[in-house]
Design a protein around this motif. Structure first.
Motif, mmCIF file in Angstrom:
data_model
loop_
_atom_site.group_PDB
_atom_site.id
_atom_site.type_symbol
_atom_site.label_atom_id
_atom_site.label_comp_id
_atom_site.label_asym_id
_atom_site.label_seq_id
_atom_site.Cartn_x
_atom_site.Cartn_y
_atom_site.Cartn_z
ATOM 1 N N TYR A 6 8.964 32.755 15.137
ATOM 2 C CA TYR A 6 9.821 32.052 14.690
ATOM 3 C C TYR A 6 9.144 31.192 13.569
ATOM 4 O O TYR A 6 8.079 30.606 13.796
ATOM 5 C CB TYR A 6 10.415 31.007 15.895
ATOM 6 C CG TYR A 6 11.179 31.698 16.771
ATOM 7 C CD1 TYR A 6 12.466 31.954 16.604
ATOM 8 C CD2 TYR A 6 10.620 32.103 17.976
ATOM 9 C CE1 TYR A 6 13.272 32.989 17.488
ATOM 10 C CE2 TYR A 6 11.324 32.815 19.039
ATOM 11 C CZ TYR A 6 12.425 33.134 18.743
ATOM 12 O OH TYR A 6 13.350 33.767 19.545
ATOM 13 N N SER A 7 9.708 31.118 12.397
ATOM 14 C CA SER A 7 9.066 30.477 11.287
ATOM 15 C C SER A 7 9.518 29.134 11.048
ATOM 16 O O SER A 7 8.679 28.372 10.650
ATOM 17 C CB SER A 7 9.663 31.210 9.959
ATOM 18 O OG SER A 7 10.943 31.500 9.742
ATOM 19 N N GLY A 8 10.478 28.731 11.514
ATOM 20 C CA GLY A 8 10.788 27.228 11.174
ATOM 21 C C GLY A 8 12.487 27.266 10.903
ATOM 22 O O GLY A 8 13.102 26.330 11.463
ATOM 23 N N ASP A 9 12.849 27.855 9.811
ATOM 24 C CA ASP A 9 14.215 27.681 9.423
ATOM 25 C C ASP A 9 15.121 28.454 10.567
ATOM 26 O O ASP A 9 16.172 27.957 10.885
ATOM 27 C CB ASP A 9 14.520 28.377 8.160
ATOM 28 C CG ASP A 9 13.722 27.779 6.927
ATOM 29 O OD1 ASP A 9 13.449 26.607 7.060
ATOM 30 O OD2 ASP A 9 13.385 28.437 5.953
ATOM 31 N N ASP A 10 14.612 29.517 11.203
ATOM 32 C CA ASP A 10 15.249 30.167 12.314
ATOM 33 C C ASP A 10 15.761 29.410 13.458
ATOM 34 O O ASP A 10 16.272 29.501 14.284
ATOM 35 C CB ASP A 10 14.885 31.507 12.482
ATOM 36 C CG ASP A 10 13.390 31.780 12.774
ATOM 37 O OD1 ASP A 10 12.536 30.649 12.687
ATOM 38 O OD2 ASP A 10 12.856 32.703 13.063
ATOM 39 N N LEU A 11 14.614 28.355 13.703
ATOM 40 C CA LEU A 11 14.766 27.560 14.884
ATOM 41 C C LEU A 11 16.144 26.460 14.937
ATOM 42 O O LEU A 11 16.604 26.066 15.938
ATOM 43 C CB LEU A 11 13.632 26.772 15.132
ATOM 44 C CG LEU A 11 12.287 27.300 15.521
ATOM 45 C CD1 LEU A 11 11.264 26.438 15.376
ATOM 46 C CD2 LEU A 11 12.436 28.001 16.594
ATOM 47 N N LYS A 39 21.673 22.634 21.381
ATOM 48 C CA LYS A 39 22.653 23.482 20.950
ATOM 49 C C LYS A 39 21.623 24.732 19.992
ATOM 50 O O LYS A 39 22.195 25.943 19.552
ATOM 51 C CB LYS A 39 23.567 23.075 19.802
ATOM 52 C CG LYS A 39 24.353 21.811 20.656
ATOM 53 C CD LYS A 39 25.510 22.326 21.621
ATOM 54 C CE LYS A 39 26.447 21.187 21.933
ATOM 55 N NZ LYS A 39 26.211 21.149 23.387
ATOM 56 N N THR A 40 20.508 24.352 19.482
ATOM 57 C CA THR A 40 19.903 25.134 18.631
ATOM 58 C C THR A 40 18.565 25.578 19.428
ATOM 59 O O THR A 40 18.089 25.024 20.225
ATOM 60 C CB THR A 40 19.575 24.512 17.301
ATOM 61 O OG1 THR A 40 18.357 23.507 17.686
ATOM 62 C CG2 THR A 40 20.439 23.810 16.781
ATOM 63 N N LYS A 41 17.861 26.551 18.855
ATOM 64 C CA LYS A 41 16.619 27.198 19.373
ATOM 65 C C LYS A 41 15.629 26.225 19.466
ATOM 66 O O LYS A 41 14.686 26.191 20.201
ATOM 67 C CB LYS A 41 16.193 28.448 18.403
ATOM 68 C CG LYS A 41 17.182 29.587 18.588
ATOM 69 C CD LYS A 41 16.636 30.656 17.883
ATOM 70 C CE LYS A 41 17.496 31.816 18.004
ATOM 71 N NZ LYS A 41 17.118 33.053 17.336
ATOM 72 N N ARG A 42 15.542 25.183 18.275
ATOM 73 C CA ARG A 42 14.645 24.173 18.249
ATOM 74 C C ARG A 42 14.603 23.281 19.444
ATOM 75 O O ARG A 42 13.732 22.699 20.021
ATOM 76 C CB ARG A 42 14.544 23.503 16.757
ATOM 77 C CG ARG A 42 13.622 22.399 16.532
ATOM 78 C CD ARG A 42 13.870 21.540 15.462
ATOM 79 N NE ARG A 42 14.035 22.418 14.189
ATOM 80 C CZ ARG A 42 12.981 22.974 13.573
ATOM 81 N NH1 ARG A 42 11.777 22.905 13.788
ATOM 82 N NH2 ARG A 42 13.467 23.755 12.593
ATOM 83 N N GLU A 43 15.780 22.869 19.363
ATOM 84 C CA GLU A 43 16.229 21.706 20.609
ATOM 85 C C GLU A 43 15.920 22.306 21.920
ATOM 86 O O GLU A 43 15.332 21.726 22.866
ATOM 87 C CB GLU A 43 17.691 21.565 20.695
ATOM 88 C CG GLU A 43 17.858 20.519 19.354
ATOM 89 C CD GLU A 43 19.611 20.478 19.255
ATOM 90 O OE1 GLU A 43 20.316 21.041 19.842
ATOM 91 O OE2 GLU A 43 19.806 19.572 18.349
ATOM 92 N N ALA A 44 16.028 23.799 21.937
ATOM 93 C CA ALA A 44 15.794 24.494 23.406
ATOM 94 C C ALA A 44 14.282 24.431 23.528
ATOM 95 O O ALA A 44 13.806 24.260 24.836
ATOM 96 C CB ALA A 44 16.395 25.789 23.478
#
Length: 136
Positions: A86-91, A103-108
């Motif tokens: 994961y690069s950052g934006d896709d999170l 709700k998002t990958k970053r939050e998970a």
């Protein structure tokens, strides 16, 4: 599997629960299940350590302690291997299977780290309550 009085939880359940949660949060929710994921953890393991379970004092209700630890190690290694993808934006991509808390990958991922630290704190307290010295 030793529980302090009154019985609330034990270290084996805490470790198994962390493994279950890392699998669900960092692998299943982030990238969906992949071939080989069921080699990391069994469906029965996920069921035994699910968030809605109550820790039991009966050691026979659980996998052996070394299997709990080995499962944690396998899941943890898979998570560490997956994260660099994961690069950052896709999170910030919404999850296919959102959760009421994230709700998002970053939050998970952030929740996963917070969740692990919560249970690591419980492990530290349980160690003290059963007469073990703190680990520094």
């Amino acid at each position: 599997f030793q529980m302090p009085a009154p019985p609330v939880s034990h270290i084996a359940w805490q470790v198994g629960h962390i493994a279950m949660a890392q699998f669900r949060l960092c692998l299943e929710r982030l990238r969906n299940l992949q071939p080989g994921d069921w080699d990391l953890i069994s469906k029965d393991f996920l069921r035994v350590f699910a968030k809605s379970t109550t820790p039991s004092e009966a050691e026979s209700d659980y996998p052996a302690a070394d299997e709990i630890r080995n499962t944690l190690d396998r899941v943890y290694a898979a998570v560490l291997q997956e994260i660099p993808n994961y690069s950052g934006d896709d999170l910030d991509t919404p999850l296919r299977n959102p959760h009421p808390i994230f709700k998002t990958k970053r939050e998970a991922l952030l929740f996963s780290a917070q969740h692990e630290m919560l249970h690591a704190g419980q492990i530290g307290l349980l160690r003290r309550l059963i007469g073990r010295t703190p680990i520094r």
